[in-house]
Design an enzyme around this catalytic site. Sequence first.
Site, PDB file in Angstrom:
ATOM      1  NE  ARG A 141      -3.987  -1.997   2.282  1.00  0.00           N
ATOM      2  CZ  ARG A 141      -5.176  -1.847   1.699  1.00  0.00           C
ATOM      3  NH1 ARG A 141      -5.460  -0.691   1.118  1.00  0.00           N
ATOM      4  NH2 ARG A 141      -6.057  -2.815   1.698  1.00  0.00           N
TER       5      ARG A 141
ATOM      6  CB  ALA B 140      -2.648  -9.163  -1.348  1.00  0.00           C
TER       7      ALA B 140
ATOM      8  CE  LYS C 155      -8.101 -16.185   1.472  1.00  0.00           C
ATOM      9  NZ  LYS C 155      -6.989 -15.703   0.620  1.00  0.00           N
TER      10      LYS C 155
END
Length: 295
Positions: A33, A81, A162
Amino acid sequence: MHSVCVTGAGGFVASWVVKELLAKGYIVHGTVRDPDDEKKNGHLKKLEHANERLHLFKADMLDYAGLCIAIDGCTGVIHVATPVPAGKVTNPQPEMLEPAITGTRNVMNACLKSKVNKVLVVSSMTAIFVNPSWPKDRPMDENCWSDAEFCKKNEKWYCASKVISEREALEFGKKNNLNVVTICPAMVFGPMLQSTICTTNTILLNLFKGKNSFNLGELDKPEEDIPIPIVDVRDCAKALLLAYEKPEAEGSPCGLNEELNYTCEKIMKLGWSHRSLEETLVDSVKNMKEAGLLS
């Protein structure tokens, strides 16, 4: 010399993946980030060979343009990520489910645009085990998927994110002739490279202090005592590199413990082995003491 992009490079697992890649001679593009945030990413710059072969790029999973820049010129991508909201989740569908799915879609499209050779998507055991209809005597392998609708109905949002993300990634690969492999690690413990403690090691630290902070809300029967499969972060990183480097790796290798009726046969066939739980716990204690987390 091949270049590999690692998404979320400053995270617990991803940091070890970056370390392994650098040790093996790869050029690494890491998405973070804020590349200038020394608290979160300074440890990456201290890794051996980082000065010569590590390049950090400002991008998160919802930043398609930034991902394209980071992935450009890379032979492969290891997508670690997962968007995780800061603080308490009050609206899980837009805060957890949608960002995870959109983030994976952005990574896949950026990979296609950059014509990478291989994409390794790091999923989770939660994409496997929330399946009420799976036969109890049948080991859970790549044919077993968590029931996404069941997960959403029962507010198991991490599981839902997921399983949906992983399935979409594999389907995207098939439709676009992109080599996509997924791997489903168990709960990851072990020594940290970063200075800030990660979520799973917070659980471990609390256990050392006599407090149970396991969040079992994502499991089928949270009121029962159930075994939790665990993998060392160093072994997890090695499993990811095996799945990335081995041309015979395909589909969805599971990195779980067969004693708990999950099979890790596919990843074992690639040459993977793991250390003992005792070694993981001992090294974790040493690491936490050095970090000043245990007195």
